[in-house]
Design a protein around this motif. Structure first.
Motif, PDB file in Angstrom:
ATOM      1  N   MET A 165       0.829  -1.066  -0.096  1.00  0.00           N
ATOM      2  CA  MET A 165      -0.193   0.047  -0.011  1.00  0.00           C
ATOM      3  C   MET A 165       0.870   1.575  -0.101  1.00  0.00           C
ATOM      4  O   MET A 165       1.811   1.114   0.643  1.00  0.00           O
ATOM      5  N   PRO A 166       0.478   2.276  -0.708  1.00  0.00           N
ATOM      6  CA  PRO A 166      -0.896   2.556  -1.257  1.00  0.00           C
ATOM      7  C   PRO A 166      -1.350   1.903  -2.707  1.00  0.00           C
ATOM      8  O   PRO A 166      -2.474   2.113  -2.921  1.00  0.00           O
ATOM      9  N   ASP A 167      -0.277   1.334  -3.046  1.00  0.00           N
ATOM     10  CA  ASP A 167      -0.851   0.436  -4.325  1.00  0.00           C
ATOM     11  C   ASP A 167      -2.003  -0.347  -3.925  1.00  0.00           C
ATOM     12  O   ASP A 167      -1.964  -1.179  -2.982  1.00  0.00           O
ATOM     13  N   ILE A 168      -2.966  -0.570  -4.886  1.00  0.00           N
ATOM     14  CA  ILE A 168      -4.006  -1.306  -4.580  1.00  0.00           C
ATOM     15  C   ILE A 168      -3.669  -2.792  -4.593  1.00  0.00           C
ATOM     16  O   ILE A 168      -4.512  -3.671  -4.176  1.00  0.00           O
ATOM     17  N   GLN A 169      -2.572  -3.267  -5.120  1.00  0.00           N
ATOM     18  CA  GLN A 169      -2.123  -4.831  -4.803  1.00  0.00           C
ATOM     19  C   GLN A 169      -1.966  -5.319  -3.729  1.00  0.00           C
ATOM     20  O   GLN A 169      -2.637  -6.329  -3.155  1.00  0.00           O
ATOM     21  N   ALA A 228     -13.027   3.132  -0.863  1.00  0.00           N
ATOM     22  CA  ALA A 228     -12.313   4.379  -0.928  1.00  0.00           C
ATOM     23  C   ALA A 228     -12.616   5.133   0.399  1.00  0.00           C
ATOM     24  O   ALA A 228     -11.625   5.861   0.849  1.00  0.00           O
ATOM     25  N   LYS A 229     -13.628   5.051   1.068  1.00  0.00           N
ATOM     26  CA  LYS A 229     -13.898   5.718   2.242  1.00  0.00           C
ATOM     27  C   LYS A 229     -13.321   5.356   3.346  1.00  0.00           C
ATOM     28  O   LYS A 229     -13.136   6.037   4.487  1.00  0.00           O
ATOM     29  N   MET A 253      -4.884   1.821   5.719  1.00  0.00           N
ATOM     30  CA  MET A 253      -3.299   2.100   5.283  1.00  0.00           C
ATOM     31  C   MET A 253      -2.631   2.560   6.581  1.00  0.00           C
ATOM     32  O   MET A 253      -1.274   2.180   6.720  1.00  0.00           O
ATOM     33  N   GLU A 254      -3.244   3.183   7.266  1.00  0.00           N
ATOM     34  CA  GLU A 254      -2.573   3.499   8.588  1.00  0.00           C
ATOM     35  C   GLU A 254      -2.324   2.388   9.301  1.00  0.00           C
ATOM     36  O   GLU A 254      -1.152   2.032   9.875  1.00  0.00           O
ATOM     37  N   GLN A 255      -3.273   1.310   9.374  1.00  0.00           N
ATOM     38  CA  GLN A 255      -2.973   0.028  10.131  1.00  0.00           C
ATOM     39  C   GLN A 255      -1.863  -0.812   9.398  1.00  0.00           C
ATOM     40  O   GLN A 255      -0.673  -1.074  10.221  1.00  0.00           O
ATOM     41  N   TRP A 256      -1.683  -0.619   8.068  1.00  0.00           N
ATOM     42  CA  TRP A 256      -0.790  -1.050   7.169  1.00  0.00           C
ATOM     43  C   TRP A 256       0.744  -0.550   7.739  1.00  0.00           C
ATOM     44  O   TRP A 256       1.686  -1.250   7.903  1.00  0.00           O
ATOM     45  N   ARG A 257       0.797   0.647   7.901  1.00  0.00           N
ATOM     46  CA  ARG A 257       2.143   1.498   8.464  1.00  0.00           C
ATOM     47  C   ARG A 257       2.415   0.980   9.513  1.00  0.00           C
ATOM     48  O   ARG A 257       3.615   0.729   9.849  1.00  0.00           O
TER      49      ARG A 257
END
Length: 318
Positions: A137-141, A299-300, A306-310
């Motif tokens: 992320m942020p790539d949608i893959q 999208a919402k 993404m924050e969890q991903w980081r």
């Protein structure tokens, strides 16, 4: 305006050139861009005096362009072929319609991996330590992989929680060599810099051919997710009727067949008669493995995911 690189090369030969041959009075100028976000930026900058008539871009970006009234609605008045599109090719509250479907696949280097992996969680196996390449992320893959794994582990509503998917990616993370493969994940795996990873099926299939089978793609047991590219009719574009004629051709069974057999995107026109050899290299015959995703609703909540991903995935790969 559409994607650069391999997409431009194959789309020009399969769709643009046959269209111009059938319509000698219309000249198509292909303006390549690396991603949908930059296409949207161009549409915004040119709003007062658009320079393009047709844009091919990701559905979530198409929704943003729709909301900003940068597009005309594509319906049966623009193209008679809209009536023959699969139901999921017409997206509520989006002015464009789907022109290609693609799906996430697992990639591997056949020199380094002798037995084809079967599960996304194979990426966490000890033998792949430091050998995994995933466009994160942020790539949608990367986002798609979170959603696939969340569902595989019992998640029921990705709009409320993807905790299970984030946890699964956390198990894979220690093996990840790069979340940002350069120049792209397919080349990274073909070269042996990494040996397994994730990528889009269409580009993987082409790279399988051009690498003489050194790169292979598999649809893992947990399944996959569709990525949707939409074709869009720019509001107040300079070509007007010529733009509509190109859109009608791009959605026709003839053009859909040609591009699927050239680059293995799944067709969006149900009447396209694709060869058995080409359709077998898409997810069309494995639809039961493709999980449903509402990209517009997603999208919402994309930023919180993404924050969890980081916070919970990236640190585990260091």
């Amino acid at each position: 305006m559409a994607y650069s690189g391999l997409f431009q090369e194959r789309y020009t030969k399969a769709v643009v050139e046959p269209f111009m041959k059938a319509n000698p009075g219309i000249k198509v100028e292909y303006f390549p861009m690396p991603n949908s976000a930059q296409m949207l930026g161009n549409l915004r900058a040119q709003k007062a005096a658009p320079q393009a008539d047709v844009v091919i871009m990701d559905v979530s970006v198409s929704k943003a362009a729709t909301d900003e009234k940068l597009l005309n609605k594509i319906d049966d008045k623009v193209s008679k072929n809209v009536a023959d599109l699969y139901p999921n090719a017409r997206i509520p509250d989006v002015d464009g319609v789907a022109v290609t479907f693609d799906n996430l696949v697992m990639l591997y280097n056949t020199d380094a991996v002798k037995e084809a992996p079967k599960s996304w969680m194979d990426l966490a196996k000890p033998e792949f330590k430091g050998k995994v390449a995933i466009p994160g992320m942020p790539d949608i893959q990367g986002l798609s992989l979170v959603l696939i794994m969340d569902r595989a582990r019992g998640g029921t509503d990705y709009l409320k929680s993807v905790d299970k998917g984030i946890a699964a990616l956390g198990e894979i993370a220690p093996n990840v060599q790069t979340w940002e493969p350069k120049p792209e994940v397919y080349v990274t795996i073909i070269s042996g810099q990494a040996t397994v990873g994730a990528g889009w099926n269409a580009r993987a299939q082409v790279n399988t051919d051009t690498s003489n089978g050194k790169l292979q793609a598999v649809l893992p047991t947990e399944g996959s997710a569709f990525q949707i590219n939409t074709i869009n009719y720019v509001a107040n574009g300079p070509g007007k009727d010529a733009g509509a004629r190109f859109i009608d051709y791009a959605l026709s069974p003839e053009a859909q067949k040609a591009f699927t057999e050239s680059m293995f995107y799944a067709p969006t026109n149900a009447k396209a008669q694709i060869s058995d050899a080409a359709i077998a290299r898409t997810a069309v015959k494995s639809m039961d493995k493709v999980i449903p995703i509402d990209w517009i609703a997603l999208a919402k909540v994309r930023e919180p995911i993404m924050e969890q991903w980081r916070r919970k995935v990236i640190p585990l790969s260091r």
